[in-house]
Design a protein around this motif. Sequence first.
Motif, mmCIF file in Angstrom:
data_model
loop_
_atom_site.group_PDB
_atom_site.id
_atom_site.type_symbol
_atom_site.label_atom_id
_atom_site.label_comp_id
_atom_site.label_asym_id
_atom_site.label_seq_id
_atom_site.Cartn_x
_atom_site.Cartn_y
_atom_site.Cartn_z
ATOM 1 N N CYS A 283 46.751 28.518 -13.839
ATOM 2 C CA CYS A 283 45.836 29.241 -12.954
ATOM 3 C C CYS A 283 44.817 30.000 -13.796
ATOM 4 O O CYS A 283 45.189 30.800 -14.646
ATOM 5 C CB CYS A 283 46.636 30.213 -12.094
ATOM 6 S SG CYS A 283 45.639 31.296 -11.066
ATOM 7 N N GLY A 406 44.120 33.640 -7.062
ATOM 8 C CA GLY A 406 43.407 32.732 -7.961
ATOM 9 C C GLY A 406 42.224 32.080 -7.262
ATOM 10 O O GLY A 406 41.159 31.894 -7.864
ATOM 11 N N TYR A 425 44.070 23.571 -7.290
ATOM 12 C CA TYR A 425 45.469 23.903 -6.988
ATOM 13 C C TYR A 425 46.261 22.740 -6.387
ATOM 14 O O TYR A 425 47.499 22.798 -6.370
ATOM 15 C CB TYR A 425 45.545 25.130 -6.075
ATOM 16 C CG TYR A 425 45.113 26.382 -6.791
ATOM 17 C CD1 TYR A 425 45.896 26.914 -7.818
ATOM 18 C CD2 TYR A 425 43.907 27.017 -6.495
ATOM 19 C CE1 TYR A 425 45.497 28.042 -8.511
ATOM 20 C CE2 TYR A 425 43.503 28.150 -7.176
ATOM 21 C CZ TYR A 425 44.303 28.659 -8.184
ATOM 22 O OH TYR A 425 43.906 29.770 -8.877
HETATM 23 ZN ZN LIG Z 1 47.342 32.461 -9.955
#
Ligand SMILES: [Zn+2]
Length: 439
Positions: A283, A406, A425
Motif C-alpha cells: 500500500c 490508502g 488494490y
Molecule cells: Zn493501506
Amino acid sequence: MARWLIKLIFLAALGFGFYHIAFRDAPDDFDLAASRNELLAANMPSRAGQPGIRVLIADALDYATLTLNGKVHMRAVTMGMATREGEFTQSVAVDVSPTGNGIKVGADHYVRTRIRPLGSQPLRLSWKNGSQDVNLSLPHEIELYAVHVYQGGERKPKVRILARLPLEEYLYGVVAGEVPTSWPLEALRAQAVASRTYAYFEIRSRHNEEYDVHAGTRSQVWRPSMAVEPPVRRAVDSTQGIVVTEKNALIKTFFHSECGGFTADARLVFTKTPILALSGVRCPRCANPANKPTAWSATYSRQEIAARLRKAGRFKQGGEIRNLQALDQNGNPMGRRLGRAVTIEITLAGGSGATLRIPANEFRMAMGADRKNLSSTYLTIDGGGEARITFSGLGWGHGVGLCQNGAAFAADKLGYGFLDILALYYPGSKPVRLWGSGQ
Ligand SMILES: [Zn+2]
C-alpha cells in the motif's frame, strides 16, 4: 363526502387503538392478484435491470415500535394476500411483536408484511439492543416477519426486520456509512464500486437465503438517510452499474479501514480459492512511515487470552498457555518482526508441548477486534512467554482488498482516479458496467 367520513371514522378508531382500520382507507382495487410465492421470492429485480437488495436491519427482537406518518402502502400476507394503502394525518406508533406463527403489527396478525412509505415521511423504527435504544428512519420499504431462535433450550418466536430497496439506492447509505463524505471524489467512487460489487456478489450467492447483507460491519456499514449528500450521490451515480471482475466472475471485493503496510491475501483470511485480485499488495500510503499509519497496542495476561479464546469457542481443550507466537504466510515464526500475521500459534503448558494454531484474523475476532484490542493482524507480539503479552501493530481491519485510507491517499496525493485505485488494490481485475450509465 364519503372520504371525509372514512377519515373521521379512521381517526376515531385510532383513538380507540384500532390501528388496523388505518389500512381500510384504500379502494378495493388495490388488492393484487400476486401469489404468496411472489411476495416471498428472495430477490426481485426492482428497476430497469438493476437488482434489489435485502438488508437485515434487526434480528431476533422481542419487540419493536414502528411509527407511521403520511402516506403508507402495505402489502400483507394473512390467509391470502392483501394490499392496502392508508394516509396517516398524524404520527402513529404501533407495537410489533412475534406470535407463534407470524407477526403482530398493532392489532393485526400477519404471516409477514411489507410496508412502504409513499410520501415524504420516512418509516421510523425503534427497538432495544441490550440496554441501548436504537432508532432508525427509513425512506425505504421494510419487511417484517417472525423467526424462531433457541433460548435456554426453548424455541422462541422473535421479530426480524429487513429493508428492501434498489441496489443503487442502498449504495448511497453504504458510501456515507463507510467513509467520510469529505474525502476526494475519486476515493468515494472507488468505494462505491467496491461496495456495489460486494453487495451484488452477496445478492447472487445468497438468493436462496432470507436476506443478502447485514446493515453493519459484518457486511458493510449502511447508514440510510432521507437526504443523500451531494458527493455521495455523485460517487454512486457516476459509477452506476460498475462492478469489478476477474476471469468474467464477480470478485467479493473486501475492503477495510487501513492495511498497515501490505494488504492481506484473502486465501489466508476468508477464502480457499486463490483470487489474484485479492492476493495482497503493497500500500503506497501505509507502507511509508512518513504517512503515519495508525499504531495500536494491547496487553493481556495469558489467563485473559485463554478466557477470551474459550468464550469464542476457540480454546475448547482448555489448559494453560505457555507461549504464543505469530507465523507469517509461509508458516515461519515472525519473531519481533512487524508484519502480516497469518496464524497465531499457541503452545500449551504442561510439558506435552502441544500446539494450537488459530488463523490470525479469527484470533483477532476472539480477542475483540476493536480499537482497544487487536485492531489488525499487521502486528508483532512481545513477551510471548511472559506473564503479560503485548500485541502491537499498525492499521485497522482484516486487511483484505481495498485499503480505505490508502484509497483516500492515492486520490489526494497521487492523483489517482477511481479506476487506478481499483487497479491498485484489486490487481489484475477488470471493471465492467452491468447496468445503467454514468451521469
Ligand atoms: Zn493501506
